[in-house]
Design an enzyme around this catalytic site. Structure first.
Site, PDB file in Angstrom:
ATOM      1  CB  ALA A   1      -1.187   0.151   1.281  1.00  0.00           C
ATOM      2  CB  ALA A   2       4.440   2.187  -0.192  1.00  0.00           C
ATOM      3  N   GLY A   3       2.616   2.550  -2.662  1.00  0.00           N
ATOM      4  CA  GLY A   3       2.097   3.261  -3.550  1.00  0.00           C
ATOM      5  C   GLY A   3       0.719   3.783  -3.657  1.00  0.00           C
ATOM      6  CG  ASP A   4      -2.590   1.326  -3.227  1.00  0.00           C
ATOM      7  OD1 ASP A   4      -2.550   1.196  -4.649  1.00  0.00           O
ATOM      8  OD2 ASP A   4      -2.422   0.103  -2.729  1.00  0.00           O
TER       9      ASP A   4
END
Length: 298
Positions: free
Chosen positions: A249-252
């Site tokens: 979820a880093a990119g999200d």
């Protein structure tokens, strides 16, 4: 404040901590197991909500125990569930995630009801779209639905931001509707056929995507930050230095924070710095939505 409309997936993540990711045919004994709300669309929606954005979220779940749990969770997060549908004949989406000691992950998704999100669903939210709003999407729902929503939004003067994940080839028509695309290194390589091994390669990739008709490009490069191309110029924004625990979820988080900043009127570079800060916090925590920070933490 401008609305941020997120159309995308919602999954239940089932996560196992492991010493290393298993090779094909290998069985390993894992450590901690937990379940966490996930799905790229829902992750981005939660990021928008927690960071203070004016959110509308559209998704489709199965009318099962996981779907019901998700609805209750979204309500507790303060997310309006008007556009989250429950399908009677399909299971909710599930992701099976292994996370190793180096914070690398391996993910398998059973999409379930996510793949039933269609053009008729999109039509229900089109009336919410106003000029200057932002539409944020990913690729864990049918590509036909993504393209239809992008066209409808483009026609209404909405800024369409696409996070092209998971990586796949995209129709040229879709690219022309985009205000911005935010691929990571692998996704950018798939879009252009150019291998990224250094800064020059990353800039070449951004130029190539720009030439395909996308106004603005952000290539995210993990711990190396991101490369941005806008108005015919390219520049870098460094990542914040942290000790990662789990990159899920880093990119999200980055995409959700980016859209909140843009909706508040920030310049793109300033927005990318805020997005980098938010994602740097997320990677220091386990899980998808459980890792996403709130605005006061930035």
């Amino acid at each position: 404040m401008k609305k941020i409309i997120v159309i995308g997936s919602s999954n239940m993540d089932m996560v196992v901590k492991t010493s290393h990711l298993p090779a094909p045919g290998e069985t390993i004994l894992g450590g901690e197991f937990f379940m966490n709300q996930g799905g790229k669309g829902a992750n981005q929606a939660v990021a928008v909500e927690r960071l203070g954005g004016n959110l509308i979220f559209m998704a489709k779940l199965g009318n099962d125990i996981l779907g019901q749990q998700s609805i209750e969770y979204f309500k507790k997060e303060g997310i309006d569930t008007r556009y989250i549908a429950l399908d009677e004949n399909s299971a909710s989406g599930v992701a099976l995630i292994s996370v190793d000691d180096h914070a690398e992950n391996s993910i398998v998704v059973a999409s379930g009801a996510n793949m039933l999100l269609d053009e008729q669903d999109v039509d229900k939210v089109v009336e919410e779209m106003c000029e200057g709003d932002i539409l944020l999407m990913q690729l864990e729902i049918p590509l036909q639905t993504v393209e239809y929503a992008a066209r409808k939004a483009f026609e209404k003067g909405v800024k369409v931001v696409l996070n092209p994940a998971p990586a796949r080839n995209l129709p040229k028509a879709l690219l022309r509707y985009l205000y911005m695309i935010t691929p990571n290194r692998i996704e950018a390589e798939m879009l252009t056929g150019i291998k990224i091994t250094n800064d020059v390669d990353a800039e070449d990739v951004a130029k190539e995507i720009n030439a395909m008709g996308v106004q603005n490009v952000i290539v995210t490069l993990g711990s190396k930050g991101c490369l941005i191309r806008e108005n015919g110029a390219s520049y870098r924004v460094d990542a914040f230095k942290v000790e990662p625990v789990d990159t899920t979820a880093a990119g999200d988080t980055f995409n959700g924070a980016l859209c909140v900043a843009l909706a508040e009127g920030m310049e793109l570079k300033q927005a990318a710095v805020m997005a980098s800060k938010a994602s740097s916090i997320a990677v220091t925590r386990m899980g998808a939505q459980s890792s996403i920070p709130r605005r006061e933490e930035l």
